[in-house]
Design a protein around this motif. Structure first.
Motif, PDB file in Angstrom:
ATOM      1  N   ALA A 176      -4.114  -6.441  -4.112  1.00  0.00           N
ATOM      2  CA  ALA A 176      -3.030  -5.352  -4.040  1.00  0.00           C
ATOM      3  C   ALA A 176      -3.728  -4.010  -4.573  1.00  0.00           C
ATOM      4  O   ALA A 176      -3.009  -3.066  -4.065  1.00  0.00           O
ATOM      5  CB  ALA A 176      -1.893  -5.921  -5.043  1.00  0.00           C
ATOM      6  N   LYS A 177      -4.109  -4.199  -5.484  1.00  0.00           N
ATOM      7  CA  LYS A 177      -4.642  -2.959  -6.044  1.00  0.00           C
ATOM      8  C   LYS A 177      -5.625  -1.961  -5.087  1.00  0.00           C
ATOM      9  O   LYS A 177      -5.445  -0.747  -4.934  1.00  0.00           O
ATOM     10  CB  LYS A 177      -5.671  -3.159  -7.275  1.00  0.00           C
ATOM     11  N   ILE A 178      -6.488  -2.939  -4.309  1.00  0.00           N
ATOM     12  CA  ILE A 178      -7.377  -2.211  -3.401  1.00  0.00           C
ATOM     13  C   ILE A 178      -6.451  -1.504  -2.158  1.00  0.00           C
ATOM     14  O   ILE A 178      -6.697  -0.573  -1.653  1.00  0.00           O
ATOM     15  CB  ILE A 178      -8.291  -3.200  -2.880  1.00  0.00           C
ATOM     16  N   LEU A 179      -5.334  -2.410  -1.719  1.00  0.00           N
ATOM     17  CA  LEU A 179      -4.551  -1.803  -0.641  1.00  0.00           C
ATOM     18  C   LEU A 179      -3.885  -0.727  -1.103  1.00  0.00           C
ATOM     19  O   LEU A 179      -3.587   0.195  -0.452  1.00  0.00           O
ATOM     20  CB  LEU A 179      -3.655  -3.154  -0.594  1.00  0.00           C
ATOM     21  N   LYS A 180      -3.327  -0.709  -2.473  1.00  0.00           N
ATOM     22  CA  LYS A 180      -2.881   0.478  -3.129  1.00  0.00           C
ATOM     23  C   LYS A 180      -3.722   1.738  -2.670  1.00  0.00           C
ATOM     24  O   LYS A 180      -3.126   2.897  -2.559  1.00  0.00           O
ATOM     25  CB  LYS A 180      -2.321   0.150  -4.391  1.00  0.00           C
ATOM     26  N   GLU A 181      -4.965   1.624  -3.145  1.00  0.00           N
ATOM     27  CA  GLU A 181      -5.893   2.778  -3.288  1.00  0.00           C
ATOM     28  C   GLU A 181      -6.091   3.007  -1.662  1.00  0.00           C
ATOM     29  O   GLU A 181      -6.259   4.389  -1.310  1.00  0.00           O
ATOM     30  CB  GLU A 181      -7.344   2.302  -3.561  1.00  0.00           C
ATOM     31  N   LEU A 182      -5.917   2.044  -0.795  1.00  0.00           N
ATOM     32  CA  LEU A 182      -6.733   2.407   0.783  1.00  0.00           C
ATOM     33  C   LEU A 182      -5.155   2.953   1.284  1.00  0.00           C
ATOM     34  O   LEU A 182      -5.723   3.835   2.366  1.00  0.00           O
ATOM     35  CB  LEU A 182      -7.052   1.281   1.341  1.00  0.00           C
ATOM     36  N   LYS A 183      -4.006   2.720   0.962  1.00  0.00           N
ATOM     37  CA  LYS A 183      -2.909   3.458   1.797  1.00  0.00           C
ATOM     38  C   LYS A 183      -2.853   3.370   3.135  1.00  0.00           C
ATOM     39  O   LYS A 183      -2.463   4.285   3.761  1.00  0.00           O
ATOM     40  CB  LYS A 183      -2.739   4.905   1.287  1.00  0.00           C
ATOM     41  N   HIS A 184      -3.196   2.210   3.520  1.00  0.00           N
ATOM     42  CA  HIS A 184      -3.345   2.094   5.085  1.00  0.00           C
ATOM     43  C   HIS A 184      -1.811   1.290   5.984  1.00  0.00           C
ATOM     44  O   HIS A 184      -1.546   0.265   5.027  1.00  0.00           O
ATOM     45  CB  HIS A 184      -4.372   1.283   5.501  1.00  0.00           C
ATOM     46  N   PRO A 185      -1.276   1.964   6.629  1.00  0.00           N
ATOM     47  CA  PRO A 185       0.126   1.313   6.974  1.00  0.00           C
ATOM     48  C   PRO A 185      -0.049   0.088   7.832  1.00  0.00           C
ATOM     49  O   PRO A 185       1.023  -0.787   7.843  1.00  0.00           O
ATOM     50  CB  PRO A 185       0.473   2.312   8.088  1.00  0.00           C
ATOM     51  N   HIS A 186      -1.371  -0.370   8.230  1.00  0.00           N
ATOM     52  CA  HIS A 186      -1.502  -1.717   8.653  1.00  0.00           C
ATOM     53  C   HIS A 186      -1.137  -2.740   7.872  1.00  0.00           C
ATOM     54  O   HIS A 186      -0.884  -3.937   7.921  1.00  0.00           O
ATOM     55  CB  HIS A 186      -2.961  -1.994   9.426  1.00  0.00           C
ATOM     56  N   ALA A 187      -1.375  -2.651   6.508  1.00  0.00           N
ATOM     57  CA  ALA A 187      -0.956  -3.347   5.310  1.00  0.00           C
ATOM     58  C   ALA A 187       0.216  -3.825   4.779  1.00  0.00           C
ATOM     59  O   ALA A 187       0.521  -4.715   4.374  1.00  0.00           O
ATOM     60  CB  ALA A 187      -1.955  -3.100   4.136  1.00  0.00           C
TER      61      ALA A 187
END
Length: 653
Positions: free
Chosen positions: A457-468
């Motif tokens: 979740a922390k990594i996806l927060k940094e990536l900010k990619h709409p596919h997630a």
């Protein structure tokens, strides 16, 4: 290999700066000769402008945009692999690559040795240590200034024994010149038996020194000498002289700068001669006077370097020719700044913004052998103990086109334990269109281990990619409180309208921290559809949620929100009351003035302080009595805000 690849970047920067200076000197010389109706005053100003540009060249070359000319390789070449690995099978259709943990560099002499066919001579350049170069420059700088230092010492001795002129003839002649030249500042006219020609000196204290034999001069001779030196004083040539000398000694090793200084001095004297000739009837008399002075001062004196002597034997021939010529354009008294700066800018701007680069195709590409060496070096760097080294290696791999670089990025993503490294690798892969790089973290949201879910979740927060977003929404009911908070944060960072509904649902969560995060996240989405949910959150039982909801409403700056916010001025939490006041100002709720005035009586100091500041921003005169009373508040901060608010109201009125 070109000299650019051997010499240090610092050395190249210095060479480029001095190349530009040489070009500037040559262009100024051409402009001084080709300008139509060029006067000595105009040429003098043009040369002075050149020295200002020379002083600023290192700064201007760094801060201005550069246009590039094909000369040398100055920009970073594009790196591209010239072949595909594993045949021609696209990366997406091949199994995920495996990279061993123990990696050794494969740099060998054979791998980097050029073939016999491509053997060529290489430039070898010695780059001396920077400390040695600085020492050499400093010694040259001090030696170049030695004559002027001696001249200043000699000038002080001359001034110590010099006497003011006392005869009526000189004083009346000087007063006439002061009136004619409109000199508004004090100038001392002295006499000394230690000099043989008139001299102008001094920057703060303006001085003209006459030789002791001036009493034997004719009235015309004396007038010409005073006219010439007064012109130097009026034009502030002494200040310009020391500035030009300072810039010249900074670049003492560049003969073109010394040449420019010589041209500057020559045009300075011609400009003053033109001013004198504008005041007299017979140029030949003035020329004879200069010739007599040159004869009497053949032996140079060190004091001449501390001021502006009237006659130098080295300049005499050119000056006499210019004085007696009827074809010379004579300039006026003005500094001619506009007439010189415009052509000066036309000269300097193209040169200062020039930056060389390569034009040959051979210099623009790195061949496959070099690329292979670079990739293997980066492959080794991916195992470095320092995370910053690994991260930089990943960034460089992201610049290299080709499948081998992509394989290494996937390997770094899969095997690293460093969040920053994983985020960087994923960003590089997403930039290459490899959206499958997200899958590892999307799958991690459903892992049995809560630590892995939190990390994903922390990594996806940094990536900010709409596919997630779909995977994050599905994971919102995570049983681990920390994982749930990180998932909500990741959704908030997406700032997309599709996140409104899942975030609004979290406003009903039993944990107030999750509700507060959801209220904050709705404010990050620029969509009015979030407002009804935020209005509902204003009734949340926890103050932190209400504060976040108020802040988010303020971000939308909708005046219609005022009726929902105003009741919170009576909220039991002081932080909510303070935030409500701030938001009412942000949304320009003029109807809330009376309620904010009432807040000046709030029991909490910080609420009273916010109310006083808000009333100043609203600028409503109805607040004047209450703000005047607030000047007696027990809190100094409230009193300061009240005084400032009264000032703002009166400024508006």
């Amino acid at each position: 290999m070109t000299p650019y690849h051997i010499l240090s970047q610092h050395t190249l920067d210095v060479l480029l700066i001095h190349t530009k200076i040489i070009m500037l000197v040559a262009a100024t010389m051409a402009a001084a000769k080709l300008l139509p109706k060029s006067t000595a005053s105009l040429r003098y100003t043009l040369w002075f402008f050149l020295f200002i540009v020379i002083l600023l060249t290192p700064i201007i070359s760094k801060v201005t945009p550069q246009w590039r000319l094909a000369l040398l390789q100055m920009s970073e070449p594009a790196i591209e692999e010239s072949h595909m690995t594993n045949g021609d099978v696209p990366l997406a259709e091949r199994p995920s690559p495996t990279v061993p943990r123990e990696i050794k560099p494969t740099l060998t002499a054979a791998s980097i040795q050029p073939s016999k066919k491509s053997m060529h001579l290489e430039w070898r350049a010695f780059t001396p240590p920077s400390n040695f170069c600085i020492l050499v420059w400093l010694v040259g700088f001090l030696l170049a200034n030695l004559r002027h230092v001696c001249g200043q010492i000699r000038l002080r001795r001359v001034l110590a024994t010099a006497q003011p002129v006392a005869d009526e003839r000189t004083r009346s002649t000087w007063q006439e010149i002061v009136s004619r030249y409109r000199i508004s500042f004090v100038v001392q006219v002295l006499r000394s038996d230690q000099i043989s020609a008139p001299l102008a000196a001094g920057m703060a204290r303006r001085i003209i020194i006459l030789p002791h034999v001036y009493t034997k001069w004719s009235a015309a001779h004396l007038k010409y000498a005073l006219l010439h030196e007064a012109a130097h004083i009026k034009r502030r040539d002494v200040i310009a002289h020391f500035f030009v000398h300072f810039v010249t000694t900074l670049h003492w090793f560049n003969p073109f700068v010394w040449f420019a200084q010589k041209q500057f001095i020559r045009e300075r004297e011609h400009a003053c001669d033109d001013l004198v000739l504008a005041q007299i009837a017979r140029p030949s008399d003035y020329a004879n006077m200069l010739l007599d002075l040159a004869r009497s001062s053949l032996r140079s004196s060190s004091v001449a370097y501390a001021g502006l002597p009237m006659a130098r034997a080295s300049q005499l021939e050119r000056r006499l020719i210019a004085i007696l010529s009827h074809e010379q354009h004579r300039g006026g008294f003005k500094f001619n700044a506009l007439g010189a700066i415009l052509p000066g800018l036309l000269i300097t701007v193209p040169i200062l913004t020039f930056s060389p680069c390569t034009s040959s195709a051979e210099g623009q590409k790195i061949d496959s052998a070099h690329t292979a060496v670079v990739i293997e070096s980066l492959h080794y760097a991916l195992q470095d103990d320092d995370g910053d080294v690994r991260e930089e290696a990943i960034k460089t791999l992201g610049k290299i086109k080709g499948d081998r670089a992509t394989e290494l990025l996937f390997a770094a993503l899969r095997e690293s334990d460093d969040i920053d490294v994983q985020v960087t690798a994923t960003k590089m892969l997403l930039g290459r269109g490899e959206t499958s790089a997200l899958q590892q973290f999307i799958d991690g949201l459903s892992h049995q281990d809560a630590k892995i879910r939190i990390r994903s979740a922390k990594i996806l927060k940094e990536l900010k990619h709409p596919h997630a977003l779909p995977a994050l929404v599905s994971a919102l009911n995570d049983v681990d409180p920390e994982a749930q908070k990180q998932i909500v944060k990741a959704i908030c960072e997406l700032r997309t309208a599709d996140a409104i509904t899942p975030l609004a649902q979290q406003l009903q969560h039993e944990d107030y921290q999750v509700r507060a995060l959801a209220a904050w996240g709705l404010g990050e989405i620029e969509d009015a559809a979030t407002l009804p949910h935020l209005y509902a959150a204003l009734k949340d039982p926890h103050g932190k949620v209400r504060v976040n909801a108020i802040e988010s409403i303020g971000d939308h700056k909708q005046t219609d929100s005022a009726p929902f916010v105003m009741p919170l001025l009576q909220d039991p939490e002081w932080s909510v009351r303070r935030e409500a006041i701030k938001v009412l100002v942000e949304i320009k709720a003029g109807g809330a003035v009376l309620d904010i005035i009432a807040a000046l009586q709030d029991e909490e100091r910080r609420v009273r302080e916010a109310a006083a500041s808000a009333l100043g921003d609203l600028g409503d005169a109805r607040a004047i009595p209450a703000l005047s009373a607030a000047l007696h508040d027990v809190s100094v901060d409230v009193r300061k805000e009240a005084a400032d608010a009264l000032g703002e109201i009166y400024e508006e009125k």
